[in-house]
Design an enzyme around this catalytic site. Structure first.
Site, PDB file in Angstrom:
ATOM      1  N   MET B 152     -14.680  44.780  25.968  1.00 46.67           N
ATOM      2  CA  MET B 152     -13.526  43.887  26.124  1.00 46.67           C
ATOM      3  C   MET B 152     -12.305  44.529  25.444  1.00 46.67           C
ATOM      4  O   MET B 152     -12.064  45.702  25.640  1.00 46.67           O
ATOM      5  CB  MET B 152     -13.846  42.481  25.592  1.00 46.67           C
ATOM      6  CG  MET B 152     -15.001  41.795  26.327  1.00 46.67           C
ATOM      7  SD  MET B 152     -14.574  41.463  28.076  1.00 46.67           S
ATOM      8  CE  MET B 152     -16.038  40.575  28.636  1.00 46.67           C
ATOM      9  N   SER B 153     -11.575  43.762  24.626  1.00 46.13           N
ATOM     10  CA  SER B 153     -10.312  44.292  24.108  1.00 46.13           C
ATOM     11  C   SER B 153     -10.449  45.323  23.005  1.00 46.13           C
ATOM     12  O   SER B 153      -9.439  45.859  22.533  1.00 46.13           O
ATOM     13  CB  SER B 153      -9.427  43.143  23.630  1.00 46.13           C
ATOM     14  OG  SER B 153      -9.108  42.322  24.724  1.00 46.13           O
ATOM     15  N   VAL B 154     -11.677  45.633  22.596  1.00 45.30           N
ATOM     16  CA  VAL B 154     -11.876  46.802  21.734  1.00 45.30           C
ATOM     17  C   VAL B 154     -11.335  48.027  22.473  1.00 45.30           C
ATOM     18  O   VAL B 154     -10.852  48.987  21.868  1.00 45.30           O
ATOM     19  CB  VAL B 154     -13.371  46.962  21.367  1.00 45.30           C
ATOM     20  CG1 VAL B 154     -13.659  48.328  20.759  1.00 45.30           C
ATOM     21  CG2 VAL B 154     -13.805  45.844  20.431  1.00 45.30           C
ATOM     22  N   LYS B 156      -8.603  48.285  23.952  1.00 46.51           N
ATOM     23  CA  LYS B 156      -7.188  48.492  23.614  1.00 46.51           C
ATOM     24  C   LYS B 156      -7.025  49.440  22.435  1.00 46.51           C
ATOM     25  O   LYS B 156      -6.092  50.245  22.395  1.00 46.51           O
ATOM     26  CB  LYS B 156      -6.518  47.149  23.280  1.00 46.51           C
ATOM     27  CG  LYS B 156      -6.433  46.159  24.432  1.00 46.51           C
ATOM     28  CD  LYS B 156      -5.777  44.854  23.975  1.00 46.51           C
ATOM     29  CE  LYS B 156      -5.545  43.874  25.125  1.00 46.51           C
ATOM     30  NZ  LYS B 156      -6.766  43.258  25.655  1.00 46.51           N
TER      31      LYS B 156
END
Lengths: 434, 434
Positions: B152-154, B156
């Site tokens: 997921m947003s890891v 980013k």
């Protein structure tokens, strides 16, 4: 280049796959002009509209975009991974030779160089081994040693090998009816077929593999499995299993070899049921982890996550070479017996050449088909895995030679390149045996 | 179980993602009852209809099916591979401890065991390192050490790190306008934004990340990128770039931290333009090949093959630990300086806590956001990568500790698990510093 190709009517783009009935090698597009690196497919962020290769509009199966897409299946659809394992890669010893100037006569008695044969058959990558050492290894276009390439029907030989391994363990009895493993096929063409008939493709089933016929069932199969885009409102089968259960009988089983991809899908289904594992997990456990592969392989999958056992395997050239070398060595590689020697012997024994002859393959005289392998029955005892558009594992036990080759030939049927590739492989075998 | 979950109205399935506004931990479904192994998702050939997890019908994003699908993204859509390289994996030394009985107080001052914290936060796998050694490593449900899990947003933080590396090399100037790299954004919200504002998410853009709002732009973004199925006749943007160029400004830049995934997509676009490489190739070359990773990572891609830089990275737990450990060590790992020490220092320095405070994260007091990392500004100098549903790289330089965790929490927002996970991580840090 694509426009030139299309307008010269060398081949027909049909249902996305490049096809042709009878094409003369000389009338094919200049291979150098179809180099995917030069053509710049999918370069830039985003790529220019005319450089796009996409699944949804069918362009990923159109030559010359196939020269890019055959190495990028993963970016075009869902896939199942074949894990390479935690161990170190098995070293492939090198003893490189310069083969580019090896000369031999092509099908028309014209002298041709090895390097020209590679270019003329739209080779993406090729590796030859002799006595266990890599003697030649080349990557063209956008190919790379670590980039898996689609193996097309070479996939079937992996499925056939796994099936033969399970048979050797007693988990599959080839004499059993197919319905013992897959009751769901009781109302299909396979209702009265045996597993052996499936393994050797002597099934009487209404299913055409004729790429030149837009109504051939190969296209329905591809759409069912999500390998080709479907039109809006598509109401046909939405996965492989659904398609297989609806196949009708045509003629009798066990009479003649008839090359039909659906048989490989049925065999893959049997393999899953008998092993209790997905094809990708089984192949990882039984082959990929033991061979000391460098990279994961992967299968294209349908909407249920079912691997395309008939042609959906993607793998790197070197890992395919490891597998081929293991087959040449009677199942031994990487310091262990990976598959039983009798499984390799059973494959090399071949099927019935008389049944095979009825299929009328002009470029495969005296051949047979056994456990989804092509067996030459010739002085060199060659046996092979073959996939459309030029995918190949060619094993010559007498010359102690293995050749693996990935291609993106504009013509699907290998009859288009067989006359030159067979002569090239035989020339190399003779050269090595000098 | 799913039915129970749905009828108790604990969360709303919206656009496929499990969401909730204010959920009490006690009212969540029993985690043990949602174990994907027990529930038998995708078991059998084919799986039973009620055991299927599919992309097209949206079920792959519905809890508790997410407990399976978060480890099987590849089987649900197209992906781009991040090659692990040809070298041997970097050994992760082990000094295992039994932490299951480590006790600490949760957010309500109730004593809780480490093992119960893992279960209650729907942990799929977790690994803790101390002074460079693995002290704890567990896999639950269908998780396996070699199976990549969606970050997921890891994701980013990987994009932000790559951007900061390019900045250190002078290939990106954070002070430059975004349009210097992406002229296509000249009529969008980013027309007058700088790269730094994108890196630190202080962009004024009309885009809501509120999972509780069915009209939030997060859903339009997901549909444009092919991350959610679209309805027949869908006429919206068909890829990430198309979506980004249409974003409108709202408010002013540089005033406040506002967490919006589209900023990560814009940064990923800048990174590709500045490096001339796809995100997957760049990450393989700069990070994955150097870290001595064991396995390939991969990104979900849109219809143009563009990686989802905002949340589409999938990787194994151990490889994420290698990356986290490298960050803890100022960019050093596997015997080399993989990213410049000043890049890590710049991340650890953090952004502006005053701007961050305006976003109102109750569970992140005193934090800031810099180069797509969350920075704690606390006594332990913690910094983190965070992804919805409980994905985490937690780095505590003072305790010389790194924790990586994959989860499939039914609630997207990490506010649901932060009260217990932070206390657990701090308790472990204190335990290790004794």
């Amino acid at each position: 280049m694509q426009q030139t190709f299309t307008t010269t009517a060398l081949a027909t783009i049909l249902g996305g796959l490049c096809i042709s009935s009878a094409i003369a090698q000389s009338s094919l597009p200049d291979p150098a002009a179809t180099d995917p690196q030069k053509l710049g497919w999918m370069q830039g962020f985003p790529p220019a509209p005319d450089k796009l290769v996409q699944f949804a509009n069918g362009s990923s199966y159109q030559f010359p975009r196939t020269r890019w897409s055959f190495s990028h299946s993963r970016e075009l659809g869902p896939t199942a991974n074949v894990w390479h394992g935690a161990g170190h890669a098995a070293v492939l010893p090198q003893a490189l030779q310069s083969l580019d100037d090896l000369r031999f006569k092509d099908g028309k008695n014209t002298e041709i160089r090895w390097a020209d044969m590679l270019a003329n058959t739209y080779t993406d990558s090729v590796l030859a081994m002799h006595k266990g050492k890599v003697i030649y290894e080349k990557y063209f276009g956008i190919s790379k040693p670590y980039l898996p390439h689609i193996a097309m029907s070479v996939t079937k030989s992996f499925v056939g090998t796994l099936a033969a391994m399970l048979a050797a363990e007693g988990k599959i009895n080839p004499a059993d009816p197919v319905t013992k493993y897959i009751p769901e096929l009781k109302d299909s063409a396979y209702a009265d077929a045996t597993v052996r008939q499936v393994m050797d493709m002597t099934i009487g089933v209404q299913y055409s593999e004729n790429y030149a016929d837009p109504k051939a069932e190969i296209w329905d199969y591809a759409r069912a499995g999500g390998l080709l885009p479907t039109a809006p409102g598509y109401s046909g089968p939405k996965n492989f299993y659904d398609f297989l259960t609806k196949l009708k009988k045509e003629g009798e089983h066990d009479q003649a070899f008839a090359y039909k991809t659906v048989n490989a899908e049925v065999l893959a289904w049997i393999v899953r049921r008998a092993s209790g594992q997905s094809l990708s997990d089984l192949m990882s456990e039984r082959l990929w982890q033991k061979l000391g592969t460098e990279n994961d392989a992967y299968f294209a999958v349908d909407s249920l996550g079912t691997e395309q056992g008939g042609g959906g395997l993607n793998l790197t050239l070197r890992d395919m070479a490891r597998f081929g070398e293991m087959m040449r060595n009677g199942g031994q590689f990487n310091g262990q017996q990976i598959i039983p020697q009798e499984v390799v012997a059973d494959i090399r024994k071949g099927g019935d050449p008389a049944k095979f002859a009825q299929a009328g393959y002009k470029t495969l005289p005296g051949y047979s088909y056994r456990n989804m392998w092509w067996v030459g029955h010739n002085a060199h005892q060659t046996f092979e895995a073959r996939g459309i558009h030029g995918q190949r594992i060619y094993i010559d036990p007498v010359a102690e030679m293995v050749i693996v080759k990935f291609s993106s030939h504009p013509v699907a049927a290998n009859g288009a390149s067989d006359p030159v590739t067979y002569r090239a492989f035989q020339a190399l075998a003779n050269h090595l045996m000098k």
